[in-house]
Design an enzyme around this catalytic site. Structure first.
Site: not given
Ligand code: 5GP
Ligand code: ZN
Length: 119
Positions: A32-33, A89, A98, A102-104
């Site tokens: 994660d970025i 989420n 996003v 995806h799974m964290h």
């Molecule tokens: P969400 O809130 O949709 O469950 O999580 C999206 C995750 O994607 C966030 O933790 C965010 O930091 C990560 N993310 C968003 N854009 C990018 C990207 O361009 N590259 C990477 N590696 N992670 C990203």
């Protein structure tokens, strides 16, 4: 089907960079970025699916592979014993930002008493 305006489709296809740890069985894993934990990985299907809400019965195996990959990555990152979160989420109100499934994987904390666990 790749979505041109989807950042995770761009990462999956190599058009945007990411720190990859794995690509196997229709899944990719990258860092994660903006990490929210010492270990913060994203387990992402290559196939564009918007969210958990959009899963169909044919995605049954994909979802199982995501969870097993989360477990394997937790072991690889050394956080399988102290503990970790596998987290989805779902849609805006559920914290999704996003809209490509995806799974964290969150972990890597030293504590073992669950101070970081969501309540
Ligand atoms: P969400 O809130 O949709 O469950 O999580 C999206 C995750 O994607 C966030 O933790 C965010 O930091 C990560 N993310 C968003 N854009 C990018 C990207 O361009 N590259 C990477 N590696 N992670 C990203
Ligand atoms: Zn996508």
């Amino acid at each position: 089907m790749e979505h041109a305006d989807c950042i995770f489709c761009q990462i999956v296809s190599g058009k945007s960079p990411a720190e990859f740890l794995l690509r196997a069985s229709g899944l990719v894993v990258f860092k994660d970025i903006r990490p929210l934990a010492p270990v913060h990985l994203l387990i992402v299907p290559e196939k564009h699916i918007r969210s958990i809400n959009d899963l169909t019965p044919e995605d049954h195996d994909l979802l199982a592979r995501m969870v097993f990959t989360g477990k394997d990555m937790a072991r690889l990152m050394g956080t399988h014993e102290t503990g970790y979160n596998l987290l989805y989420n779902v849609e805006w109100g559920g914290g999704q930002r996003v809209f490509h499934l995806h799974m964290h994987l969150l972990g890597g904390w030293k504590e073992t008493r669950g101070e970081h666990a969501p309540r």
